[in-house]
Design a protein around this motif. Structure first.
Motif, PDB file in Angstrom:
ATOM      1  N   VAL A 112     -25.646 -45.029 -15.631  1.00 45.66           N
ATOM      2  CA  VAL A 112     -26.147 -45.690 -16.852  1.00 45.66           C
ATOM      3  C   VAL A 112     -27.310 -46.618 -16.562  1.00 45.66           C
ATOM      4  O   VAL A 112     -28.171 -46.825 -17.414  1.00 45.66           O
ATOM      5  CB  VAL A 112     -25.060 -46.502 -17.634  1.00 45.66           C
ATOM      6  N   LYS A 113     -27.320 -47.163 -15.350  1.00 50.36           N
ATOM      7  CA  LYS A 113     -28.369 -48.147 -15.014  1.00 50.36           C
ATOM      8  C   LYS A 113     -29.604 -47.510 -14.399  1.00 50.36           C
ATOM      9  O   LYS A 113     -30.616 -48.174 -14.209  1.00 50.36           O
ATOM     10  CB  LYS A 113     -27.795 -49.152 -14.007  1.00 50.36           C
ATOM     11  N   LEU A 114     -29.539 -46.227 -14.046  1.00 48.54           N
ATOM     12  CA  LEU A 114     -30.649 -45.609 -13.306  1.00 48.54           C
ATOM     13  C   LEU A 114     -31.888 -45.343 -14.149  1.00 48.54           C
ATOM     14  O   LEU A 114     -31.793 -44.901 -15.287  1.00 48.54           O
ATOM     15  CB  LEU A 114     -30.203 -44.269 -12.718  1.00 48.54           C
ATOM     16  N   LYS A 115     -33.027 -45.567 -13.539  1.00 49.50           N
ATOM     17  CA  LYS A 115     -34.312 -45.208 -14.158  1.00 49.50           C
ATOM     18  C   LYS A 115     -34.728 -43.859 -13.565  1.00 49.50           C
ATOM     19  O   LYS A 115     -34.373 -43.553 -12.417  1.00 49.50           O
ATOM     20  CB  LYS A 115     -35.375 -46.250 -13.799  1.00 49.50           C
ATOM     21  N   PRO A 116     -35.517 -43.084 -14.310  1.00 47.62           N
ATOM     22  CA  PRO A 116     -36.009 -41.829 -13.736  1.00 47.62           C
ATOM     23  C   PRO A 116     -36.791 -42.098 -12.451  1.00 47.62           C
ATOM     24  O   PRO A 116     -37.469 -43.117 -12.342  1.00 47.62           O
ATOM     25  CB  PRO A 116     -36.939 -41.276 -14.823  1.00 47.62           C
ATOM     26  N   SER A 117     -36.660 -41.202 -11.472  1.00 42.13           N
ATOM     27  CA  SER A 117     -37.472 -41.334 -10.241  1.00 42.13           C
ATOM     28  C   SER A 117     -38.273 -40.059 -10.038  1.00 42.13           C
ATOM     29  O   SER A 117     -38.941 -39.595 -10.967  1.00 42.13           O
ATOM     30  CB  SER A 117     -36.594 -41.720  -9.050  1.00 42.13           C
ATOM     31  N   LYS A 118     -38.170 -39.458  -8.864  1.00 44.02           N
ATOM     32  CA  LYS A 118     -38.983 -38.272  -8.526  1.00 44.02           C
ATOM     33  C   LYS A 118     -39.079 -37.260  -9.662  1.00 44.02           C
ATOM     34  O   LYS A 118     -38.063 -36.867 -10.254  1.00 44.02           O
ATOM     35  CB  LYS A 118     -38.366 -37.616  -7.297  1.00 44.02           C
ATOM     36  N   GLY A 119     -40.303 -36.875 -10.033  1.00 47.05           N
ATOM     37  CA  GLY A 119     -40.516 -35.870 -11.071  1.00 47.05           C
ATOM     38  C   GLY A 119     -40.125 -36.344 -12.468  1.00 47.05           C
ATOM     39  O   GLY A 119     -39.948 -35.531 -13.379  1.00 47.05           O
ATOM     40  N   GLY A 120     -39.925 -37.669 -12.652  1.00 44.33           N
ATOM     41  CA  GLY A 120     -39.567 -38.210 -13.964  1.00 44.33           C
ATOM     42  C   GLY A 120     -38.128 -37.905 -14.357  1.00 44.33           C
ATOM     43  O   GLY A 120     -37.753 -38.040 -15.529  1.00 44.33           O
ATOM     44  N   GLU A 121     -37.290 -37.511 -13.389  1.00 45.68           N
ATOM     45  CA  GLU A 121     -35.909 -37.156 -13.707  1.00 45.68           C
ATOM     46  C   GLU A 121     -34.913 -38.192 -13.157  1.00 45.68           C
ATOM     47  O   GLU A 121     -35.225 -38.925 -12.222  1.00 45.68           O
ATOM     48  CB  GLU A 121     -35.566 -35.785 -13.094  1.00 45.68           C
ATOM     49  N   ILE A 122     -33.723 -38.192 -13.763  1.00 50.04           N
ATOM     50  CA  ILE A 122     -32.656 -39.054 -13.245  1.00 50.04           C
ATOM     51  C   ILE A 122     -31.841 -38.217 -12.257  1.00 50.04           C
ATOM     52  O   ILE A 122     -31.262 -37.193 -12.637  1.00 50.04           O
ATOM     53  CB  ILE A 122     -31.789 -39.578 -14.403  1.00 50.04           C
ATOM     54  N   HIS A 123     -31.859 -38.644 -11.010  1.00 52.80           N
ATOM     55  CA  HIS A 123     -31.244 -37.830  -9.950  1.00 52.80           C
ATOM     56  C   HIS A 123     -29.866 -38.345  -9.565  1.00 52.80           C
ATOM     57  O   HIS A 123     -29.681 -39.540  -9.365  1.00 52.80           O
ATOM     58  CB  HIS A 123     -32.143 -37.825  -8.705  1.00 52.80           C
ATOM     59  N   ILE A 124     -28.949 -37.403  -9.417  1.00 52.11           N
ATOM     60  CA  ILE A 124     -27.597 -37.759  -8.955  1.00 52.11           C
ATOM     61  C   ILE A 124     -27.683 -38.395  -7.564  1.00 52.11           C
ATOM     62  O   ILE A 124     -26.928 -39.308  -7.228  1.00 52.11           O
ATOM     63  CB  ILE A 124     -26.669 -36.513  -8.979  1.00 52.11           C
TER      64      ILE A 124
END
Ligand code: G1P
Length: 271
Positions: A217-229
């Motif tokens: 819930v707290k994660l911001k998108p990272s690599k490639g604009g995606e939210i990564h597990i």
């Protein structure tokens, strides 16, 4: 006890274009059987009794494949063909264990996992990525044994060529448990060759703790604009949550690319 599995299926499948412009890649046949059925069979044989499919409106075809009762009933009434009756029985067996949730925008695997939050009952659950087929040995089953033995989260893994590390989540080892199992020190999503801490790649089978949702819930998108597990897993590791990398014994088939997809048909046919 691991009884629930989740399968993200909302991805666009751009690596398999043009087929995926109108077709769900998970229904493409591998030696006459849709890829997703291999994954479901792995779940069933590993003792899973509920599978949550995360789909999008564009992938409604997958829901229809398992919910086409009227079509089968009408045909069976007319033809009474034992082959069709058996196929329908098989579909019904799968249908009974599948629940559907929606991810409307392909915002990454982490976002897909988050959509299942309110349905997860136990402390741990299994996730399978449908592009990754593992044949000859049931990878989920052996990961569940590892989980039971060490009471921890587990990720399937294998060594890959150094030049290919940017295709995978890559982890480094804190401690070797035995020849197949390693306590993970850290994991990074698709690093460059220079950044990669090793060539231990994460393959698409995960036993995740429910606490992963608090991180997602707290994660911001990272690599490639995606939210990564992978990023959520790293946050848990930072808080001393134990993750084990499990070098599985089966044979890995990458069905997410055209070359791999064609090869998987050959491998399964000649098994
Ligand atoms: C995903 C994960 C990656 C993992 C891979 C396994 O990537 O993000 O960490 O190594 O699956 O197949 P994707 O294949 O969705 O690009």
């Amino acid at each position: 006890m691991i009884k629930q599995a989740i399968i993200p299926l909302a991805g666009l499948g751009t690596r398999l274009l043009p087929l995926t412009s109108v077709f769900a890649k998970e229904l493409l046949p591998i030696s006459g059987k849709p890829g997703i059925e291999y994954i479901l069979d792995e779940c069933l044989a590993a003792g899973i009794n509920e599978v949550i499919f995360i789909i999008s409106k564009k992938k409604l075809m997958i829901k229809k494949y398992f919910h086409n009762d009227k079509f089968y009933k009408d045909i069976i009434k007319q033809k009474k063909d034992p082959r069709i009756i058996n196929e329908y029985k098989k579909i019904l067996k799968y249908k009974k264990m599948i629940k559907f949730v929606f991810q409307d925008k392909p915002r990454g695997t982490g976002d897909a996992v988050l959509k299942t939050k309110k349905f997860i009952k136990d402390e741990y659950f299994l996730m399978l990525l449908p592009d990754d087929l593992i044949i000859k040995r049931n990878c989920s089953k052996s990961m569940i044994s590892v989980h039971k033995k060490f009471n921890s989260a587990v990720m399937a893994s294998m060594k890959v060529n150094k030049k290919d590390v940017s295709r995978w989540g890559i982890y480094n080892i804190k401690k070797k448990i035995d020849n197949k199992n390693f306590i993970i020190h850290g994991v990074v999503e698709k690093p460059t060759i220079k950044q990669a801490p090793s060539n231990n790649a994460v393959i698409g089978r995960y036993i995740l703790p429910k606490t992963i949702f608090d991180k997602l819930v707290k994660l911001k998108p990272s690599k490639g604009g995606e939210i990564h597990i992978t990023d959520a897993i790293q946050s848990l590791i930072n808080e001393n949550c134990k993750f084990i990398g499990h070098n599985f014994s089966g044979k890995y088939l990458d069905c997410g690319t055209m070359k791999g997809y064609i090869n998987s048909t050959l491998e399964i046919t000649n098994k």
